[in-house]
Design a protein around this motif. Structure first.
Motif, PDB file in Angstrom:
ATOM      1  N   THR A  92       8.050  -6.324   2.251  1.00 10.00           N
ATOM      2  CA  THR A  92       8.063  -5.336   0.702  1.00 10.00           C
ATOM      3  C   THR A  92       7.674  -5.518  -0.589  1.00 10.00           C
ATOM      4  N   ASP A  93       8.030  -6.975  -0.995  1.00  7.74           N
ATOM      5  CA  ASP A  93       7.780  -7.128  -2.432  1.00  7.74           C
ATOM      6  C   ASP A  93       6.319  -8.707  -2.389  1.00  7.74           C
ATOM      7  N   GLY A  94       5.683  -9.142  -0.865  1.00 10.06           N
ATOM      8  CA  GLY A  94       5.074  -9.833  -1.450  1.00 10.06           C
ATOM      9  C   GLY A  94       3.550  -9.605  -1.410  1.00 10.06           C
ATOM     10  N   HIS A  95       2.668 -10.648  -1.750  1.00  7.95           N
ATOM     11  CA  HIS A  95       1.143 -10.258  -1.336  1.00  7.95           C
ATOM     12  C   HIS A  95       1.167 -11.737  -0.800  1.00  7.95           C
ATOM     13  N   VAL A  96       0.540 -10.587   0.697  1.00 11.02           N
ATOM     14  CA  VAL A  96      -0.490 -12.209   1.602  1.00 11.02           C
ATOM     15  C   VAL A  96      -2.214 -12.208   1.707  1.00 11.02           C
ATOM     16  N   LYS A  97      -2.381 -12.959   1.221  1.00 10.77           N
ATOM     17  CA  LYS A  97      -3.745 -13.454   1.254  1.00 10.77           C
ATOM     18  C   LYS A  97      -4.180 -13.303   2.846  1.00 10.77           C
ATOM     19  N   HIS A  98      -5.046 -13.959   2.980  1.00 12.17           N
ATOM     20  CA  HIS A  98      -5.845 -13.678   5.264  1.00 12.17           C
ATOM     21  C   HIS A  98      -5.492 -15.518   4.247  1.00 12.17           C
ATOM     22  N   THR A  99      -5.633 -16.240   3.820  1.00  9.90           N
ATOM     23  CA  THR A  99      -5.788 -17.413   4.176  1.00  9.90           C
ATOM     24  C   THR A  99      -3.990 -18.094   4.350  1.00  9.90           C
ATOM     25  N   GLY A 100      -3.367 -16.911   4.039  1.00 14.03           N
ATOM     26  CA  GLY A 100      -0.872 -17.349   4.606  1.00 14.03           C
ATOM     27  C   GLY A 100      -0.581 -17.565   2.820  1.00 14.03           C
ATOM     28  N   ARG A 101      -1.367 -17.679   2.029  1.00 12.49           N
ATOM     29  CA  ARG A 101      -0.816 -17.755   0.743  1.00 12.49           C
ATOM     30  C   ARG A 101      -0.268 -16.599   0.503  1.00 12.49           C
ATOM     31  N   VAL A 102       1.069 -17.013   0.008  1.00 14.53           N
ATOM     32  CA  VAL A 102       1.650 -15.705  -0.365  1.00 14.53           C
ATOM     33  C   VAL A 102       2.347 -15.068  -1.770  1.00 14.53           C
ATOM     34  N   GLN A 103       1.936 -14.317  -2.307  1.00 18.51           N
ATOM     35  CA  GLN A 103       3.102 -14.261  -4.255  1.00 18.51           C
ATOM     36  C   GLN A 103       4.331 -13.208  -3.898  1.00 18.51           C
ATOM     37  N   LEU A 104       5.232 -13.886  -4.498  1.00 19.42           N
ATOM     38  CA  LEU A 104       6.248 -12.766  -4.568  1.00 19.42           C
ATOM     39  C   LEU A 104       6.363 -12.729  -6.049  1.00 19.42           C
ATOM     40  N   LYS A 105       6.744 -11.271  -6.860  1.00 18.99           N
ATOM     41  CA  LYS A 105       7.474 -11.464  -7.179  1.00 18.99           C
ATOM     42  C   LYS A 105       8.237 -10.612  -7.870  1.00 18.99           C
ATOM     43  N   GLN A 106       9.552 -10.873  -9.221  1.00 20.89           N
ATOM     44  CA  GLN A 106      10.444 -10.355  -9.258  1.00 20.89           C
ATOM     45  C   GLN A 106      10.630 -10.060 -11.030  1.00 20.89           C
ATOM     46  N   ARG A 107      11.155  -9.376 -11.536  1.00 27.60           N
ATOM     47  CA  ARG A 107      12.306  -9.442 -12.287  1.00 27.60           C
ATOM     48  C   ARG A 107      13.290 -10.473 -12.427  1.00 27.60           C
ATOM     49  N   SER A 108      13.882 -11.252 -11.762  1.00 32.99           N
ATOM     50  CA  SER A 108      14.578 -12.393 -11.908  1.00 32.99           C
ATOM     51  C   SER A 108      13.885 -13.946 -11.728  1.00 32.99           C
ATOM     52  N   LYS A 109      14.428 -14.298 -12.449  1.00 31.06           N
ATOM     53  CA  LYS A 109      13.894 -15.918 -12.267  1.00 31.06           C
ATOM     54  C   LYS A 109      14.734 -16.510 -11.721  1.00 31.06           C
ATOM     55  N   THR A 110      15.658 -16.226 -12.132  1.00 34.68           N
ATOM     56  CA  THR A 110      16.741 -17.207 -11.524  1.00 34.68           C
ATOM     57  C   THR A 110      16.985 -17.250  -9.592  1.00 34.68           C
ATOM     58  N   TYR A 111      16.356 -15.466  -8.833  1.00 24.92           N
ATOM     59  CA  TYR A 111      16.322 -15.627  -8.189  1.00 24.92           C
ATOM     60  C   TYR A 111      15.036 -16.136  -7.384  1.00 24.92           C
ATOM     61  N   LEU A 112      14.450 -16.218  -7.723  1.00 21.39           N
ATOM     62  CA  LEU A 112      12.778 -16.551  -7.793  1.00 21.39           C
ATOM     63  C   LEU A 112      13.690 -18.128  -7.251  1.00 21.39           C
ATOM     64  N   GLN A 113      14.170 -18.461  -8.138  1.00 20.36           N
ATOM     65  CA  GLN A 113      14.180 -20.040  -8.265  1.00 20.36           C
ATOM     66  C   GLN A 113      15.154 -20.220  -6.799  1.00 20.36           C
ATOM     67  N   GLN A 114      16.492 -19.480  -6.692  1.00 20.55           N
ATOM     68  CA  GLN A 114      16.793 -19.691  -5.452  1.00 20.55           C
ATOM     69  C   GLN A 114      15.682 -20.068  -4.408  1.00 20.55           C
ATOM     70  N   ILE A 115      14.613 -18.704  -4.084  1.00 17.69           N
ATOM     71  CA  ILE A 115      14.265 -18.346  -2.861  1.00 17.69           C
ATOM     72  C   ILE A 115      12.996 -20.397  -2.608  1.00 17.69           C
ATOM     73  N   VAL A 116      12.689 -20.536  -3.986  1.00 15.94           N
ATOM     74  CA  VAL A 116      11.793 -21.889  -4.424  1.00 15.94           C
ATOM     75  C   VAL A 116      12.600 -23.094  -3.266  1.00 15.94           C
ATOM     76  N   HIS A 117      13.808 -22.671  -3.658  1.00 17.10           N
ATOM     77  CA  HIS A 117      15.263 -23.919  -3.379  1.00 17.10           C
ATOM     78  C   HIS A 117      15.191 -23.943  -1.860  1.00 17.10           C
ATOM     79  N   LEU A 118      15.562 -22.610  -1.385  1.00 22.10           N
ATOM     80  CA  LEU A 118      16.042 -22.554   0.285  1.00 22.10           C
ATOM     81  C   LEU A 118      14.556 -22.866   0.849  1.00 22.10           C
ATOM     82  N   LEU A 119      13.072 -22.149   0.507  1.00 20.63           N
ATOM     83  CA  LEU A 119      12.261 -22.303   1.138  1.00 20.63           C
ATOM     84  C   LEU A 119      11.938 -24.240   1.598  1.00 20.63           C
ATOM     85  N   GLU A 120      11.988 -24.938   0.769  1.00 17.79           N
ATOM     86  CA  GLU A 120      11.782 -26.427   0.450  1.00 17.79           C
ATOM     87  C   GLU A 120      12.853 -26.967   1.479  1.00 17.79           C
TER      88      GLU A 120
END
Length: 213
Positions: A154-182
């Motif tokens: 829904t909120d991601g843009h995926v390139k053919h290389t498998g690289r993803v960009q996620l865009k959100q209004r909340s910085k802290t939400y994305l920081q949580q995503i970064v932490h959980l990805l790791e």
């Protein structure tokens, strides 16, 4: 009675919504809704709602409230959600066209039981000012992976290389995503960076998905 259906019932009691429980269903005056256990499909749908959904409670003119979950998107994608929702909750819905925007469609899930289910899960109603990954999903690698799939769809843009960009209004939400990805997937994502859309700050992160995602 399962713990899940009991928790949903407790929220409905707080909302003062009449209901009764029959096996794994919650029956209100208008609907009979199946209450599933939390699984990968539920986690995926939670990610979809976090991305392109809205959970709202609005007053009725004749008293009481409307409880609604709305999901907006492309028609071919929204159509795929309809059988998923029906399978999970025994709830049939129709796809509607947003006449204000070109090529935009939406579905309305208008029942207090499903509204209460996602509140129980940890999603927040109203404007997404301080979103977060629900703790039950954040603590489980499989659930988080499926939540992430819904968010990317829904909120991601995926390139053919498998690289993803996620865009959100909340910085802290994305920081949580970064932490959980790791933590859960051993994926190293960029820290949130800011850009502006119509003068409003938006944050984004980038990371590469594994081939088996």
């Amino acid at each position: 009675m399962t713990e899940t259906i009991q928790k949903v019932s407790e929220i409905l009691n707080q909302l003062k919504v009449w209901h009764k429980i029959k096996e794994n269903y919650i029956i209100t005056r208008r609907k009979q809704i199946r209450i599933p256990e939390i699984n990968s499909e539920i986690a995926y749908l939670a990610g979809v709602i976090a991305g392109d959904g809205a959970i709202t409670k609005t007053k009725r003119k004749m008293g009481g409230y409307y409880y609604r979950i709305q999901i907006v998107g492309r028609k071919n994608y929204i159509e795929k959600l309809i059988p998923l929702i029906n399978r999970l909750f025994n709830y049939k819905i129709k796809i509607l066209r947003d006449k204000r925007k070109q090529n935009t469609y939406y579905i309305n899930i208008q029942t207090a039981a499903i509204y209460a289910y996602f509140i129980m899960l940890g999603l927040k109603p109203g404007k997404k000012l301080h979103p977060n990954v629900p703790s039950i999903i954040a603590e489980n690698p499989t659930l988080f992976k499926n939540y992430l799939k819904g968010l990317i769809d829904t909120d991601g843009h995926v390139k053919h290389t498998g690289r993803v960009q996620l865009k959100q209004r909340s910085k802290t939400y994305l920081q949580q995503i970064v932490h959980l990805l790791e933590k859960h997937m051993k994926i190293k994502a960029s820290q949130p960076r800011v850009n502006y859309t119509e003068g409003k700050p938006y944050y984004y992160i980038r990371f590469k998905l594994p081939k088996d995602f």
